[in-house]
Design an enzyme around this catalytic site. Sequence first.
Site, PDB file in Angstrom:
ATOM      1  N   HIS B 140       0.811  -1.217   0.000  1.00 20.42           N
ATOM      2  CA  HIS B 140       0.000   0.000   0.000  1.00 20.42           C
ATOM      3  C   HIS B 140       0.840   1.261   0.000  1.00 20.42           C
ATOM      4  O   HIS B 140       0.371   2.338   0.362  1.00 20.42           O
ATOM      5  CB  HIS B 140      -0.962  -0.010   1.187  1.00 20.42           C
ATOM      6  N   GLY B 141       2.118   1.099  -0.337  1.00 20.78           N
ATOM      7  CA  GLY B 141       2.955   2.266  -0.576  1.00 20.78           C
ATOM      8  C   GLY B 141       3.477   2.996   0.643  1.00 20.78           C
ATOM      9  O   GLY B 141       3.799   4.179   0.563  1.00 20.78           O
TER      10      GLY B 141
END
Lengths: 688, 175
Positions: B140-141
């Site tokens: 999710h970065g």
Amino acid sequence: MSGPSDYQPTNPVVKWIERRLPIFGLVHSSFVAYPTPRNLNYWWTFGAILSFMLGVQILTGIILAMHYTPNADLAFKSVESLVRDVNYGWMLRNIHAAGASMFFFAVYIHMFRGLYYGSYKEPREILWILGVIIYLLMMATGFMGYVLPWGQMSFWGATVITNLFSAIPYVGDSIVTLLWGGYSVGNPTLNRFFSLHYLLPFVIAGVVVLHVWALHVAGQNNPAGVEVKTEKDTVPFTPYATIKDAFGVSCFLLFFAWFIFYMPNYLGDADNYIPANPGVTPMHIVPEWYYLPFYAILRSIPNKLAGVIAMFSAIVVLAFLPWLDSARTRSSKYRPLAKQFFWMFVVVCVLLGYLGAQPPEGIYVIAGRILTFCYFAYFLILLPLLSRIETPRPIPNSIAEDVLAKSKGKSAVASVAIMFALAGALFAGSAGNARAAEDLVPPSQSWSFAGPLGKFDRGSLQRGLKVYKEVCSACHSLNYIAFRNLADAGGPGYSEAQAASLASEYKIKDGPNDQGDMFERPGRPADYFPAPFPNEQAARAANGGGLPPDLSLITKARSYERGFPQFIFDFFTQFQEQGPNYVSAILQGFDDKVPADVSIPAGSYYNKYFPGHSIKMPKPLSDGQVTFDDGAPATVPQYAHDVTTFLMWAAEPHLEQRKRIGLQVFVFLILFAGLMYFTKKKVWANAH
Amino acid sequence: MTTASSAGSTRRDFLFVATGAVAAVGGLATVWPLVSQMNPDASTIAAGAPIEVDLTPIATGQDIKVFWRGKPIYIMNRTKKQIDEARAVSVTELRDPQTDQSRVKDGHDNWLVVIGICTHLGCIPIAHDGNYDGFFCPCHGSQYDSSGRIRQGPAPLNLPVPPYQFVSDSKIQIG
């Protein structure tokens, strides 16, 4: 389950749901307002006990499945890890294993009750047949569950039972292959049995719903065997039947807990603590006790196909009972002849069970044939005949009348006489058995861990460990014991530091390292005692072809016959120490003077207590061989006693916890059953 | 229980309440082992004992991943640049304010030892990736800096530092 309900909820939420799904009404009409005959006796509580047991088995079974590995190489080990390492794992396993026996015990009482009171008669034929289906499903489930621990009895039980199907002409072998998923019982068999063992209890639960549905349509039978006529004949299910059933369950729990906490291996077979070995069949292969009567029938027919047919017929014939017995009077209370023959039939079943556990030779075979004839004669000749010739005594006009007429002295003489005859027959049987088994029985010793308050003697455990380390460990592994266990509560009482330092004395093989090589490092508490040989072949090569067994479970994996009536007293005295007695006796049973009638092959040794007397192990212990720091005598009896105590702990590290919790459970259950008794009396006071 | 005789009613009520209470106690006592069995068993706990890791093969700027209690542990030998970057940040601006000094052992400032599990939803971040010369979680970065502190993305907390100590200059014990 008994038609539209007149249940009128007042709570608006309940009302809202009830209009859309009348589930509260269903429960209310089935288990609250449902009218039960007021004259039911305690034999009728076994329906509730069975429902309770089904719940217990499903719940504990789901939990055991969380820890069990259905793989031929790992199944046995996973059960041992469950019992040793999982919190309360030993208890859950004991509940499930003893629970299976309790389930069958209760179902047999339930079935005999139905038989005695004619509960299969019109209009309850379908109710009865559903019961027979449940019983068949239970047998299949119980059998497959017994296979899962993958011990010797599991494996050979699976082999023998699946081979029953090979008796079917033309397609038998194909069916057996289909059951096995291979050329013999193996990993695929274990996997599918696990799957089916998980599935079938839910099928049973489904059929139980039908069973209860049919019961609630026809209404319960009762000891008088007359139908309910007026409201005076009944009491509402709740609170009357509910509280009575709950009291019945609480008493049953006392019986159940005796097995869970004090006699966990009483109903099992010692051989099942030996991992499955496809190359060796146990000397004396028997099914679990609840299959024994049918096993006796199977063995008494000298033809394979006919034997299998007889065995299955013995169960299937039950389904035809409503038509075989066409007498109009239901309850055997009012059938003087049927009543006597019923008790004889009970005796026949018990004796068949006893024969099923005996070796198929001599008098046992003949007795088995006679009793098999009696079994079938009861259903196929006697009951049809009785229903035509018997003159029943007058039955009461109503249940209410039966309740009022009660308290007439019952003639228990017949039953007592039958019980004595039964005991006599069993005793005669075991006398013959004692003659057959001339092997010396290991003497019973006094063990500190025996009895309801038994505890391990710490000094003895520590000395026993020393004997194992210095003597036994040269040839015998101790695979299930980790060094950390030495510091566990209820064990030899070492500190964690002591256990760690003991571990570091050992070299443990580990790896591969970054270069891909295996290497040795000092042991850690989490490591297990290393085996003296890398594999079975090496062990055999070093021991003249014999395989020194792993000792972790040896005191549970060895036993000897106790015979009748001894095995009945054992239940009450909690005698469970056959294994330790045997191990200790073997260690002291070596003798250089071989009796004339025994021949010992080269490379073997004479041992008084070893079956067949010829053992591959040379005399392992002699006086002065191991020195104890605590001043205990350096004698063979002392060594044998200490190392056996240690091995008993190794076989059951949670023995002390089991007995301690058992005591707490019993104090609780006695209190609870007592309170339930008075509560039940109070509730029923209104009904009389 | 709506009888006129109050004495009888009281005694009966007491009996019912007592029985119910004992049943409730028994029920709760039964639930305990049924739940307790789901905890890690003794062999799992024993296998979670401390491990020792030799640091000599890890060159400056490199990292290794070892497993302890089933969790990946990143051991990173940080470059001077990475250390300086981590210490140049103003702590108050961080989402989970911690100084770099508090996340490493005194005198071993180049060694960063963190549990390599993203504090967002448990994925494993990639080392030497992202905008902060630290870790980048591909799920999710989330981005962590060269001290393993959360700088960008959905993760709420810094990568946790496991309990460990230096046994010698080139060896640590985790756990």
